[in-house]
Design an enzyme around this catalytic site. Structure first.
Site, PDB file in Angstrom:
ATOM      1  N   HIS A  28     -19.370  -9.550  34.276  1.00 26.61           N
ATOM      2  CA  HIS A  28     -18.235  -9.466  35.201  1.00 26.61           C
ATOM      3  C   HIS A  28     -17.807  -8.037  35.499  1.00 26.61           C
ATOM      4  CE1 HIS A  28     -17.131 -13.801  34.998  1.00 26.61           C
ATOM      5  NE2 HIS A  28     -17.688 -13.707  33.814  1.00 26.61           N
ATOM      6  N   LYS A  59      -2.994  -7.420  41.358  1.00 19.30           N
ATOM      7  CA  LYS A  59      -4.163  -7.378  40.472  1.00 19.30           C
ATOM      8  C   LYS A  59      -3.818  -6.484  39.278  1.00 19.30           C
ATOM      9  CE  LYS A  59      -6.293  -5.857  44.104  1.00 19.30           C
ATOM     10  NZ  LYS A  59      -7.674  -6.256  44.422  1.00 19.30           N
ATOM     11  N   ARG A  60      -4.639  -6.493  38.267  1.00 14.26           N
ATOM     12  CA  ARG A  60      -4.422  -5.601  37.118  1.00 14.26           C
ATOM     13  C   ARG A  60      -4.458  -4.157  37.601  1.00 14.26           C
ATOM     14  NH1 ARG A  60      -4.412  -7.542  31.556  1.00 14.26           N
ATOM     15  NH2 ARG A  60      -4.556  -5.335  31.093  1.00 14.26           N
ATOM     16  N   LYS A  75      -9.374   0.293  41.017  1.00 10.42           N
ATOM     17  CA  LYS A  75      -8.812  -0.628  42.019  1.00 10.42           C
ATOM     18  C   LYS A  75      -7.962   0.153  43.036  1.00 10.42           C
ATOM     19  CE  LYS A  75      -8.777  -4.471  38.661  1.00 10.42           C
ATOM     20  NZ  LYS A  75      -9.485  -5.597  39.288  1.00 10.42           N
ATOM     21  N   THR A 115     -11.220 -11.941  42.998  1.00  8.37           N
ATOM     22  CA  THR A 115     -10.977 -13.350  43.369  1.00  8.37           C
ATOM     23  C   THR A 115      -9.628 -13.463  44.085  1.00  8.37           C
ATOM     24  OG1 THR A 115     -10.220 -13.614  41.083  1.00  8.37           O
ATOM     25  CG2 THR A 115     -12.400 -14.485  41.617  1.00  8.37           C
ATOM     26  N   LYS A 132      -8.293 -15.751  47.418  1.00  2.00           N
ATOM     27  CA  LYS A 132      -7.068 -16.563  47.444  1.00  2.00           C
ATOM     28  C   LYS A 132      -6.193 -16.167  48.642  1.00  2.00           C
ATOM     29  CE  LYS A 132      -7.491 -16.646  42.454  1.00  2.00           C
ATOM     30  NZ  LYS A 132      -7.206 -15.899  41.187  1.00  2.00           N
TER      31      LYS A 132
HETATM   32  C1  LIG Z   1     -13.895  -5.235  26.308  1.00  6.52           C
HETATM   33  C2  LIG Z   1     -12.680  -5.362  27.110  1.00  6.52           C
HETATM   34  C3  LIG Z   1     -12.898  -6.154  28.368  1.00  6.52           C
HETATM   35  C4  LIG Z   1     -12.119  -7.285  28.603  1.00  6.52           C
HETATM   36  C5  LIG Z   1     -12.303  -8.009  29.782  1.00  6.52           C
HETATM   37  C6  LIG Z   1     -13.256  -7.591  30.676  1.00  6.52           C
HETATM   38  C7  LIG Z   1     -13.437  -8.418  31.915  1.00  6.52           C
HETATM   39  C8  LIG Z   1     -14.855  -8.590  32.245  1.00  6.52           C
HETATM   40  C9  LIG Z   1     -12.755  -7.787  33.038  1.00  6.52           C
HETATM   41  C10 LIG Z   1     -12.596  -8.726  34.207  1.00  6.52           C
HETATM   42  O1  LIG Z   1     -11.715  -9.531  34.232  1.00  6.52           O
HETATM   43  N1  LIG Z   1     -13.482  -8.542  35.198  1.00  6.52           N
HETATM   44  C11 LIG Z   1     -13.222  -9.156  36.466  1.00  6.52           C
HETATM   45  O2  LIG Z   1     -13.885 -10.424  36.496  1.00  6.52           O
HETATM   46  C12 LIG Z   1     -13.602 -11.107  37.724  1.00  6.52           C
HETATM   47  C13 LIG Z   1     -14.232 -12.498  37.624  1.00  6.52           C
HETATM   48  O3  LIG Z   1     -15.591 -12.415  37.738  1.00  6.52           O
HETATM   49  C14 LIG Z   1     -14.095 -10.326  38.939  1.00  6.52           C
HETATM   50  O4  LIG Z   1     -13.741 -11.009  40.098  1.00  6.52           O
HETATM   51  C15 LIG Z   1     -13.505  -8.923  38.943  1.00  6.52           C
HETATM   52  O5  LIG Z   1     -14.087  -8.160  39.963  1.00  6.52           O
HETATM   53  C16 LIG Z   1     -13.745  -8.245  37.602  1.00  6.52           C
HETATM   54  O6  LIG Z   1     -13.073  -6.996  37.515  1.00  6.52           O
HETATM   55  C17 LIG Z   1     -14.035  -6.484  30.466  1.00  6.52           C
HETATM   56  C18 LIG Z   1     -13.853  -5.751  29.276  1.00  6.52           C
END
Ligand SMILES: CCc1ccc([C@H](C)CC(=O)N[C@@H]2O[C@H](CO)[C@@H](O)[C@H](O)[C@H]2O)cc1
Length: 805
Positions: free
Chosen positions: A360, A543-544, A549, A651, A655
């Site tokens: 992701h 968004k975060r 971003k 995403t 929406k």
């Molecule tokens: C190790 C810490 C950590 C925690 C969570 C993450 C996630 C992968 C971050 C995340 O939420 N990524 C988002 O995933 C969405 C669903 O696929 C995408 O639509 C977003 O672009 C992406 O940033 C990475 C690293």
């Protein structure tokens, strides 16, 4: 009597009222007269839950009979959102429940307001997991989601002097009526210790710590079908013997419970990072806890109907939601080899066929690696297994690419320099039968950059499955007025479970009366949101917070508008409300500086009578699924302005487009596919694309060049650096001028010019409404149902199982 030998639960308001009363008396132990609103809420929830539980029983029976191939979704995060409204819609009780509550003299809105959102996730990844579970159930695919039942979810965000403050989110302190605890299915999890090998070479792990995993599950109903799947969440518990009675009786009360507290800490709190690897040992413990409990439960379920291990991959596909559950690969090897006595090669063949991995992210800092010493201490047997996997794998690499030592070093599961670390992404690719990105560009970049070596070795293993969103959650529930207008326009509500039918709205895009009603719905949603002037252009960035971003780019545009209005007070301006919402990881200081500056700029503009009639910046705190569901229907403009090549998919972009917002965005993630489908005329594109961004970075990007040659940009940056906004923001200004890692200044001019186009387009109300309707009409592809159908066809190879009524 229905198939379960029970009197079917009634569908009339009177029968629902009866069930409410009996639940109030027998399960809540109170009376109508003395019932609190919490009593009413819990009773309502149980009464609605019973109707879904009835379907759950029939689903379980159908799945048992079919002995199908199961999808197990392993995710460290689930952002499920509030359950009551969803479960009332899916059980068809939303109308009768309100009547029954009123009959009992209770206020339905007051009762429903007590429903709590389980914030068991950070952002995109966690919400995608929830949307996919919803779609799997709606498509009658036998599936179970596995996760962790954190006591404390994502922190509650408040602002103090404009700065983010984090508060613990004890989401279930009042209990959670939507879950079914199942202590009888508890599992035992080992940590630390060492391994011993007997003369036959059989390895045994002697643990240093033993923890119990207690599951509880929540129902995952399908929409428009009787399938009800489950999501099973594990909670850590100390073992029976963890309470030290002798210490207690010696008055050492804290020590007496120490071991139990230590154990419970494993599922105490969600890690609030969403793109930076914290590297904390407790996080690694959480990940192993999740996979060990889940795999034992998956094997227990397999054994209910099967006995030959060779059938395991035929009956089981396990999807790894990013690298967080990747330990499942060595854990299944350990269970098959050490506990079930299978030989290595057979076990390895079964393991690789069973797992699939979704990546992701593209951010190097988000790819998890664990220090070998920590790994060896916590999971000694798994490190041995990973070494053996690596040995066999590198032999395969050397075979395929003789003499390419660099490639071997890059592909190894173990990073050697500067310190020895286990590369979880490499392990996830090596131990799975399929790897996918979450949007076309992302999947291409994975195969051409981050995971290039692996794509060259196993090209067929790499897939793309573009993300999707639940139309039930993000338009039917979030935007009921637009939903009923669409249903009227299309002559039926089948579109909710068959989103491509929205294409039928194209015929109405120029219909004046339909347009007028479309605008009225958006207007009413703005009034409902109650943030800013409903007649203004509502410009939304939700968004975060992360520098890639580029909330900082939106901020530069706001300051530019501010300066323009100050400089030319007489001129006509398109009134705009800019809405930010989102959390920053608590340790991510650069993101928190941006939040503080946004609130400072908002305060300065708000206090300036020359500007505030035309421009307002609002930043509601504590962004989550519930707040998103209120903001998205009220949005006119959707900000998707990340640096090209950085946002895996997004995403929120889907929406907002589905709810009729026009997107201003870069060629990044799923923005590209949204623009391809809604049409370039109905999308405000700007900025460098990925190759141009990469080239600019490679050719020595100098942000100061843009500052020097663009007066408006210089004015905006100087106002930040000079502390014009309550003295806040120097860090933001300096990082933009000196490093600007995400090319914010390079895209500034193109962005501001695109925003000027937005202002012009907004003033042509009919054309704007047409574009808005076309965005909705052409968003069918972004349904999570299509996403799940793609996973099922390309990666899972599973078939639906109909649940008889
Ligand atoms: C190790 C810490 C950590 C925690 C969570 C993450 C996630 C992968 C971050 C995340 O939420 N990524 C988002 O995933 C969405 C669903 O696929 C995408 O639509 C977003 O672009 C992406 O940033 C990475 C690293």
């Amino acid at each position: 009597r229905n198939g379960m030998g029970l009197r079917p639960l009634g569908t009339s308001a009177a029968e629902f009222e009866q069930d409410l009363l009996s639940n109030l008396y027998y399960r809540r132990g109170t009376t109508v007269e003395s019932a609190s609103t919490q009593d009413a809420y819990e009773t309502l929830a149980l009464t609605v839950r019973d109707r879904l539980a009835e379907r759950r029983v029939r689903t379980a029976a159908a799945h048992y009979a079919a002995n199908p191939r199961w999808v197990y979704y392993l995710s460290a995060e689930y952002l499920l959102g509030k359950q009551l409204e969803q479960n009332m819609l899916y059980s068809g009780t939303d109308r009768i429940a309100r009547i029954a509550l009123q009959q009992l003299g209770m206020d339905p809105d007051e009762v429903e307001s007590l429903d709590v959102e389980p914030g068991l996730g950070n952002g995109g990844l966690g919400r995608l997991a929830a949307c996919l579970l919803d779609a799997m159930a709606t498509l009658d695919i036998p599936a179970v989601g596995y996760g962790i039942r954190y006591d404390l979810g994502i922190f509650k965000q408040t602002f103090s002097d404009g700065a983010q403050v984090e508060k613990p989110d004890d989401w279930s302190y009042q209990g959670n009526p939507w879950e079914f605890p199942a202590p009888d299915d508890q599992q035992t999890v080992f940590f630390y210790g060492h391994t011993e090998r007997d003369e036959a070479g059989k390895t045994t792990w002697i643990p240093g710590e033993v923890v119990l995993g207690e599951p509880s599950h929540m129902l995952v109903p399908g929409h428009g079908t009787d399938t009800v799947n489950i999501v099973r969440l594990w909670r850590a518990r100390g073992s029976e013997s963890s309470f030290d009675l002798s210490r207690f009786s010696a008055g050492q009360y804290a020590e007496a419970v120490d071991e139990a507290v230590h154990a419970e800490n494993i599922s105490k709190v969600l890690y609030p990072d969403d793109s930076t690897d914290s590297g904390r040992e407790l996080r690694l413990k959480q990940q192993y806890f999740l996979v060990s409990c889940s795999l034992r439960d998956i094997i227990r379920r397999f054994r209910l109907r099967n006995s030959d291990w060779a059938d395991f991959p035929k009956k089981t596909v396990i999807q790894l939601n990013d690298t967080h559950p990747t330990l499942a690969i060595p854990e299944l090897m350990r269970l098959l080899v050490d506990e079930e006595g299978l030989n290595w090669d057979l076990a390895w063949a079964l393991v690789r066929q069973t797992f699939a991995y979704t990546c992701h992210t593209l951010l190097p800092e988000a790819l998890e690696t664990w220090p070998v010493p920590m790994f060896e201490r916590l999971l000694p047997r798994h490190l041995e297994i990973i070494y053996t996997i690596n040995e066999h794998f590198l032999a395969e690499v050397r075979e395929a690419f003789p003499g390419d030592a660099d490639r071997v070093r890059r592909m190894s599961l173990i990073q050697e320099e500067p310190e020895r670390r286990v590369r979880m992404a490499n392990l996830a690719v090596v131990g799975t039968q399929a790897v996918n990105g979450v949007a076309e560009l992302h999947s291409e970049l994975l195969a051409s950059t981050t995971l290039r070596d692996f794509a060259e070795l196993w090209p067929d293993k790499f897939h793309n499955v573009t993300n999707g969103i639940s139309p039930r959650r993000f338009i039917r529930i979030a935007n009921p007025t637009l939903s009923s207008l669409i249903t009227e326009g299309l002559g039926g509500d089948e579109w909710i479970d068959d989103l491509d039918r929205l294409a039928g709205l194209e015929a109405l895009a120029d219909d004046a009366s339909f347009q007028a009603r479309w605008r009225a719905v958006k207007q009413a949603n703005k009034v409902r949101l109650g943030l800013g002037d409903p007649d203004s252009l509502t410009d939304v960035m939700i968004k975060r917070f992360h520098e890639y971003k580029r909330q900082q780019l939106k901020l530069l545009h706001i300051i530019t508008m501010y300066h323009r209005i100050k400089a030319n007070p007489g001129q006509a301006y398109v009134p705009r409300t800019v809405l930010f919402a989102g959390k920053a990881a608590p340790a991510y200081h650069a993101a928190k500086h941006i939040i503080r500056l946004i609130n400072a700029v908002a305060a300065v503009i708000d206090a300036d009578p020359a500007v505030s009639p035309y421009l307002k910046v609002v930043f509601p705190a504590n962004y989550n699924v519930t707040l998103g569901s209120l903001i998205i229907p009220a949005a006119d403009l959707s900000e998707q302005i990340s640096m090209a090549g950085k946002e895996a998919s997004g995403t929120g972009n889907m929406k907002l487009a589905l709810n009729g917002a026009l997107t201003i965005g870069t060629l990044d993630g799923a923005n590209i596919e949204i623009r391809d489908r809604v049409g370039g005329d109905n999308f405000f594109l700007f900025g460098l694309d990925t190759p141009a961004a990469v080239a600019l970075k490679e050719n020595g990007y100098r942000p100061r060049d843009h500052y020097d040659r663009d007066a408006e940009l210089r004015h905006a940056l100087d106002s930040i650096l000079d502390g014009k906004f309550l003295g806040i923001g120097r860090e933001v200004g300096e990082s933009l001028l000196n490093s600007d890692e995400y090319l914010t200044l390079a895209d500034y001019r193109a962005y501001v010019d695109a925003q000027d186009e937005v202002d012009v387009a907004w003033q042509d109300t009919e054309t704007w409404t047409r574009k808005s309707i076309l965005n909705t009409a052409r968003s069918g592809f972004f349904s999570a149902d299509r996403t799940v159908r793609d996973y099922a066809a390309e990666i899972w190879h599973v078939n639906p199982v109909k649940v008889a009524r």
